[in-house]
Each structure stands twice: as C-alpha cells, then as structure tokens.
Design an enzyme around this catalytic site. Structure first.
Site, short mmCIF file in Angstrom:
data_model
loop_
_atom_site.label_atom_id
_atom_site.label_comp_id
_atom_site.label_asym_id
_atom_site.label_seq_id
_atom_site.Cartn_x
_atom_site.Cartn_y
_atom_site.Cartn_z
N LYS A 162 -0.60 -7.13 -38.54
CA LYS A 162 -0.58 -8.43 -37.90
C LYS A 162 0.63 -8.50 -36.97
O LYS A 162 1.77 -8.25 -37.40
CB LYS A 162 -0.50 -9.55 -38.94
CG LYS A 162 -1.77 -9.70 -39.78
CD LYS A 162 -2.94 -10.19 -38.95
CE LYS A 162 -4.16 -10.48 -39.81
NZ LYS A 162 -5.29 -10.98 -39.01
N ASP A 190 -3.64 -6.41 -34.82
CA ASP A 190 -4.34 -7.68 -34.64
C ASP A 190 -3.32 -8.71 -34.17
O ASP A 190 -2.46 -9.16 -34.93
CB ASP A 190 -4.98 -8.13 -35.95
CG ASP A 190 -5.77 -9.42 -35.80
OD1 ASP A 190 -5.87 -9.93 -34.66
OD2 ASP A 190 -6.30 -9.92 -36.80
N GLU A 218 -6.82 -5.85 -31.51
CA GLU A 218 -7.76 -6.94 -31.73
C GLU A 218 -7.23 -8.25 -31.14
O GLU A 218 -6.10 -8.63 -31.40
CB GLU A 218 -7.99 -7.07 -33.24
CG GLU A 218 -9.02 -8.08 -33.66
CD GLU A 218 -9.20 -8.08 -35.18
OE1 GLU A 218 -9.64 -9.12 -35.71
OE2 GLU A 218 -8.89 -7.05 -35.83
N ASP A 243 -12.31 -10.69 -31.21
CA ASP A 243 -12.53 -11.29 -32.53
C ASP A 243 -12.83 -12.77 -32.37
O ASP A 243 -13.98 -13.18 -32.31
CB ASP A 243 -11.33 -11.05 -33.44
CG ASP A 243 -11.51 -11.68 -34.83
OD1 ASP A 243 -12.64 -12.09 -35.15
OD2 ASP A 243 -10.54 -11.76 -35.59
N LYS A 267 -17.86 -11.37 -37.89
CA LYS A 267 -17.49 -12.08 -39.12
C LYS A 267 -18.58 -13.10 -39.43
O LYS A 267 -18.99 -13.86 -38.55
CB LYS A 267 -16.14 -12.77 -38.98
CG LYS A 267 -14.96 -11.80 -38.89
CD LYS A 267 -13.64 -12.54 -38.74
CE LYS A 267 -12.47 -11.55 -38.64
NZ LYS A 267 -11.19 -12.24 -38.37
#
Length: 364
Positions: A162, A190, A218, A243, A267
């Site tokens: 992250k 991400d 991402e 995403d 997702k």
C-alpha cells in the site's frame, strides 16, 4: 428450490494488525451476512463488507437495501430462474453494489447446491487452487520492510504494498522493502488513487530507472480521471491496473475502449455480484486484457465467492484474496483454505459454507 425467506445478520472480526491504506485505517473486519432459505431447507450464504470510502455503502445502507428493496422482489422465485433473479437484483435500485453482491453471492451458493457442484466448477472449473499475494499496510518504510520479511517467511512470494499520498516516502518504502526481501519476491503496488498523473509518471519511471522491478501498479490516480489513468499507462513501462476506476461493467467497457489501462481488478462488491463480474471477465478476455481477482477487507465467506470466480476463469491470472488471512479468528466454518500463499477451493456444492459463528441478527 424456491426462495422462502432471507435473514440478515453481521459478524465483526478483529484483525491481526491494523489495515492501513491511503484511504482508511481499520482494526476490524465487519461483514453483513445473509441467509437465503429455500422451501427445500437449503441455505445460501452471502456477505458484504461496508466500505463506504470505496463503494459508498455503509453497514445500515446495505441492510436496508437488502431488507426493504431487494429481498421482497425475490421471495417465491425458483433458484434456477437466474435470468429473472439477476434482472431483479440489477434493476431493484441504482448503485448499492455491495447489497446486490451480497444477495447474488447467496443465489450462486444455492445454484451450486442445486447442481451438486462446487461453485468454481459451475462457473468454469479452470483451476482448483492458485496463489494469492499478501497486502502490506501503509506505514513507515522500516515497519513495512519488517512486515514484508515476516510475510515472506510465512510463505508468501507475492506482496502488494500500500502506497500513495507522499511520493518521496513511497519511493523510500518500496526501496526498503525490495532491499529487505531480495529480487526473487514479486512486488505489486496499490496507490489507492493517491498520486496525480504527472507525479505518478515521475515516480514510476524512478522505480524503473532504479531497477526495483515492480510487477504492476494499481489505481495510481483518482478513479474518475480516466484520461489521467491513460496518461500514466501511456508514459511508463510498468503495467497499470484499474481498480476503483473499473467499478462495474460499463466503466470497464469505457476503460478498455480508451486503452486507459493494462489490467483490470475485478471485485464483487464493485461489480454488484458474480453475474456482473463474469461479464467483466468476458469483456476483458475479448480485449486480450488479463484480470486480477481482488477483495475488500472481508470474511472468508466473501473470499470464498471471489476465489470461486478466480478458479473458474483463465483470464483471471492474479489474485489479491488475502483478507481472510489477515483476520485474528475465523467465524466461517467451511469454504476455502490457505496453504501459505496458496488458496485451496473446497469440493463441496456451492460455496461449501457449513456454519457462521458469532452471528448477530438484524431485527428491523
């Protein structure tokens, strides 16, 4: 097998350590859980984590959407009437994708039971196991490096870091982790919409110039900025994954038509369930674009549904389904199992969920 009743509850599960991204910090996973009960006595389970900063869905909005809008339209329908069921779910209300995904999940669980097949085989049956990455939360470089080494020692070969919000600190984070884990470990980033387009290009080129070997990045820019995402994709060598920008079927169609990204993160909570996620996977396959199966911070129930789709489709070449492995305890009996970095799909009909412990009913 006819839908007789839908019950709604929740579970709250502590995490092993805080989950920190550029968007939020949480200490618990909280899932809305539903049971679709049929006239045959079969029970289909579905779940939805309230992730307001991403989907806009809160705990009570999910509960209210299911109880007052979606569920009443499904009572009395046969589970095999999938065209009508999913049409009613989609058209029941605008947005509310998490509530829709929750109900969709339970319907697919029952479809698997009706056909006496595990869900991954019903959906395509491409593989019965696959590897997942493990997420390293957003912290100071030395803390993230320590967490990364701990994950590698636990058997993970793919790490998702992250980042986002401070480019210089992000570079220090990635460099510290690469130095700590060595060159053989796969690293994904991400940014959770945390960079501006030009800032993202400068930083990613810096990663490339320093040989930090990043597999993919991402959602580097804010979700609605498709042109900004395309600018980043066009100006770096590292593959860029959409995403939050790749919310549902229409958004994915727009992204791929504009060639704004290299990869798509699917997702269930964004797509509104498995039936729409299948459409996204097919659109991507037609365009020759690979997908990752991702998740929110959720229980093993939701991860089992996502893993079933990942196991079913060849276009889904990567998995970020570590959420259940981040939990301190597991109230879900049945479903997937973890073998270090590998997710094993069970062979029971549907999702293979046997019991939900610590279930708290909603009485509205």
């Amino acid at each position: 097998m006819k839908i007789s009743k839908i019950e709604i509850g929740k579970v709250k599960i502590p995490l092993k350590k805080p989950f920190i991204t550029a968007l939020r910090c949480v200490d618990f996973a909280e899932d809305i859980i539903i049971k679709i009960i049929t006239d045959t006595g079969n029970i289909g389970y579905g779940s939805a984590p309230p992730t307001a900063v991403i989907t806009g869905d809160s705990q009570m909005s999910i509960v209210s959407a299911i109880k007052t809008v979606i569920a009443p339209q499904l009572i009395g329908l046969e589970i095999c009437e999938t065209e009508e069921i999913f049409k009613r779910i989609d058209k029941s209300m605008l947005h509310n994708s998490s509530a829709k995904a929750c109900v969709d999940m339970a319907v697919y669980d029952l479809l698997g039971q009706l056909c006496c097949l595990p869900l991954y085989k019903l959906l395509g049956g491409y593989r019965g196991s696959f590897t997942s990455d493990l997420t390293i939360s957003l912290r100071e470089p030395e803390v993230m490096a320590h967490d990364a080494v701990e994950a590698v020692n636990g058997g993970y070969t793919d790490l998702k870091l992250k980042v986002g919000g401070d480019a210089e600190l992000d570079f220090a984070r990635v460099k510290a982790i690469r130095n700590a884990v060595g060159d053989k470990i796969n690293i994904r980033l991400d940014a959770n919409q945390g960079w501006k387009p030009k800032e993202a290009v400068r930083l990613i080129r810096r990663f490339e110039d320093k040989g930090l070997n990043i597999e993919l990045i991402e959602q580097p820019v804010i979700a609605h900025d498709i042109q900004g995402l395309k600018f980043v994709t066009d100006n770096v060598d590292t593959p860029i994954m959409a995403d939050e920008a790749a919310f549902g079927t229409y958004e994915v169609f727009e992204l791929l038509a504009a060639r704004a990204c290299d990869l798509i993160n699917i997702k269930l909570m964004k797509a509104g369930g498995i039936h729409n996620a299948l459409k996204i996977a097919d659109i991507a396959a037609i365009c020759g674009v690979e997908c990752m199966m991702g998740c929110m911070l959720e229980s093993k129930l939701g991860i089992t549904a996502s893993a079933s789709l990942a196991g079913a489709k060849s276009v889904i070449t990567r998995a970020d389904l570590d959420a259940a492995d981040l939990l301190l305890k597991d109230p879900i009996k049945g479903g997937i199992s973890y073998d270090k970095n590998r997710i094993i799909l069970n062979e029971q009909p549907g999702l293979g969920i046997i019991e939900i412990k610590d279930w708290q009913n909603f009485y509205l």
